[in-house]
Design a protein around this motif. Structure first.
Motif, PDB file in Angstrom:
ATOM      1  N   LEU A 168       0.826  -1.205   0.000  1.00  0.00           N
ATOM      2  CA  LEU A 168       0.000   0.000   0.000  1.00  0.00           C
ATOM      3  C   LEU A 168       0.860   1.255   0.000  1.00  0.00           C
ATOM      4  N   THR A 169       1.829   1.335   0.897  1.00  0.00           N
ATOM      5  CA  THR A 169       2.672   2.537   0.951  1.00  0.00           C
ATOM      6  C   THR A 169       3.554   2.666  -0.285  1.00  0.00           C
ATOM      7  N   VAL A 170       3.969   1.558  -0.867  1.00  0.00           N
ATOM      8  CA  VAL A 170       4.757   1.620  -2.109  1.00  0.00           C
ATOM      9  C   VAL A 170       3.912   2.212  -3.233  1.00  0.00           C
ATOM     10  N   LEU A 171       2.671   1.770  -3.353  1.00  0.00           N
ATOM     11  CA  LEU A 171       1.790   2.308  -4.394  1.00  0.00           C
ATOM     12  C   LEU A 171       1.506   3.793  -4.173  1.00  0.00           C
ATOM     13  N   LEU A 172       1.301   4.180  -2.901  1.00  0.00           N
ATOM     14  CA  LEU A 172       1.068   5.597  -2.621  1.00  0.00           C
ATOM     15  C   LEU A 172       2.315   6.425  -2.911  1.00  0.00           C
ATOM     16  N   ALA A 173       3.505   5.870  -2.637  1.00  0.00           N
ATOM     17  CA  ALA A 173       4.749   6.584  -2.949  1.00  0.00           C
ATOM     18  C   ALA A 173       4.923   6.744  -4.447  1.00  0.00           C
ATOM     19  N   VAL A 174       4.585   5.717  -5.199  1.00  0.00           N
ATOM     20  CA  VAL A 174       4.660   5.812  -6.667  1.00  0.00           C
ATOM     21  C   VAL A 174       3.686   6.862  -7.171  1.00  0.00           C
ATOM     22  N   ASN A 175       2.496   6.893  -6.598  1.00  0.00           N
ATOM     23  CA  ASN A 175       1.504   7.893  -7.007  1.00  0.00           C
ATOM     24  C   ASN A 175       1.990   9.304  -6.687  1.00  0.00           C
ATOM     25  N   ALA A 176       2.621   9.466  -5.511  1.00  0.00           N
ATOM     26  CA  ALA A 176       3.177  10.775  -5.155  1.00  0.00           C
ATOM     27  C   ALA A 176       4.296  11.167  -6.119  1.00  0.00           C
ATOM     28  N   TRP A 177       5.119  10.225  -6.515  1.00  0.00           N
ATOM     29  CA  TRP A 177       6.203  10.501  -7.460  1.00  0.00           C
ATOM     30  C   TRP A 177       5.659  10.910  -8.830  1.00  0.00           C
ATOM     31  N   LEU A 178       4.606  10.250  -9.270  1.00  0.00           N
ATOM     32  CA  LEU A 178       4.039  10.559 -10.582  1.00  0.00           C
ATOM     33  C   LEU A 178       3.363  11.923 -10.601  1.00  0.00           C
ATOM     34  N   THR A 179       2.862  12.387  -9.470  1.00  0.00           N
ATOM     35  CA  THR A 179       2.247  13.709  -9.430  1.00  0.00           C
ATOM     36  C   THR A 179       3.273  14.836  -9.512  1.00  0.00           C
TER      37      THR A 179
END
Length: 387
Positions: free
Chosen positions: A259-270
């Protein structure tokens, strides 16, 4: 002739008793989910019931206090949590257009009380869409009947638990005193009782505690986190964290780490790297509050290790698949009954002698270091009178 007539009377009486037992068994099977959950609640509140004994309170008062302090609030919280999880799971299906028949069947089996979810949905839909007062009345009557059936089943759970607390030990003691000349049944009961207590009050309660902590943690995080890195379906993920606690050490990590990995990837893409800060906070809080504290503190105080962990894990997985949601409780109970039957009844059937209390048991075999693991936890015998 007299002997033949006497034997015939005994046979007739035995047939009547067998018929009565068959009727009782039929009723018990019809309410198997309620009975199983009552057994779980009994072992969950029994430590509180026994703790209150030091205040010299009557048995009935202690049973009522144990149910009021823990049993009933636990049932209400459990029903509320299951309701939230069911709603979020339905939202997940609608959001991602999941049409998998297996998942839909799993949702139906998730129902604790046997409520017809389709009927409840139809009733609510008719109540909202129909303008006719007559149809609205009929719909509300259907909804009330469904809710009433649920309340009745919960009431049965509470009543069964209450009487198991105040009369269960004396009833078992009476049975053993009158029908256990060899002592083998007492040996079996003394072996099963602490196992059920540690398994149901230990592992299962740990699952629910972890799930509730996970749900609260994820909802609290969403209240402060930006929408771009908010936890999707927090109740569902919190419930999965609770189920993951059945797998020692790594189980809960299988939920919050991806979950936190996916949220970190989403933050990086933004492109906004500042969003990584709340994600890091979520990872740290989940690791401590959801993972470390329940697994190393709660499990250590309320769980036992006499039943093999791998077999318990298989029981937790297979139980809901075979029996429905209440299989989460029924499968471990059956596992403990079977394992102790192998250790107690099988030697008695083969040799005709009660098993030696020093007989080797599965957890007593050596660990990786070669040292012998021996279980020495003391417990209160179930046949002890509770006055």
């Amino acid at each position: 002739m007299r002997s033949d007539g006497f034997d015939q009377r005994r046979l007739a009486i035995g047939a009547i008793v067998a018929a009565l037992f068959a009727i009782v068994a039929y009723v018990a099977i019809s309410f198997v989910a309620v009975i199983v959950f009552a057994v779980f609640l009994y072992y969950a509140v029994r430590p509180i019931y026994r703790t209150l004994e030091r205040f010299d309170l009557p048995r009935r008062v202690r049973a009522l206090l144990a149910l009021v302090l823990f049993g009933i609030p636990f049932l209400v919280l459990l029903a509320y949590t299951i309701g939230i999880i069911a709603l979020e799971t339905q939202a997940f299906i609608e959001t991602y257009d999941v049409q998998d028949q297996v998942l839909e069947q799993a949702l139906e089996e998730f129902d604790l009380t046997g409520i017809d979810l389709d009927e409840l949905t139809t009733v609510v839909s008719e109540a909202v869409s129909q303008a006719s007062l007559g149809l609205l009345f009929v719909s509300m009557t259907g909804a009330i009947s469904v809710i009433g059936a649920t309340v009745v089943q919960l009431l049965i759970v509470v009543v069964l638990t209450y009487y198991m607390l105040i009369d269960g030990p004396r009833f078992v003691g009476w049975l053993l005193e009158n029908y256990d000349e060899s002592g083998v049944l007492k040996t079996y009961v003394d072996a099963v009782d602490p196992e059920l207590s540690m398994t149901l009050f230990g592992n299962i309660v740990n699952v629910f505690i972890t799930a509730i902590v996970g749900v609260i943690t994820f909802y609290t995080y969403n209240a402060f986190a930006p929408a771009a890195v908010a936890v999707p379906f927090p109740a569902l993920l919190g419930a999965l964290a609770g189920l993951g606690s059945l797998i020692p050490v790594v189980g809960i990590k299988l939920v919050y780490v991806p979950l936190t990995v996916l949220l970190a990837v989403n933050a990086w893409l933004t492109g906004d790297l500042s969003l990584l800060i709340p994600v890091g906070v979520l990872f740290a809080v989940s690791g401590v509050v959801v993972d470390f504290i329940p697994d190393f503190f709660i499990r250590a105080h309320i769980s036992g290790e006499q039943t093999h962990t791998g077999l318990l894990l298989v029981a937790y997985i297979v139980g809901p698949i075979v029996f429905g949601f209440y299989g989460l409780f029924l499968a471990p109970i059956l596992l403990i009954l079977v394992i102790n039957a192998v250790f107690v009844f099988v030697p008695y059937v083969i040799t005709g002698e009660p098993p030696d209390a020093r007989q080797s048991r599965l957890p007593e075999y050596s660990d990786d270091s070669g040292s012998v693991i021996e279980d020495s936890d003391e417990y209160e015998p179930v046949v002890a009178t509770d006055e």
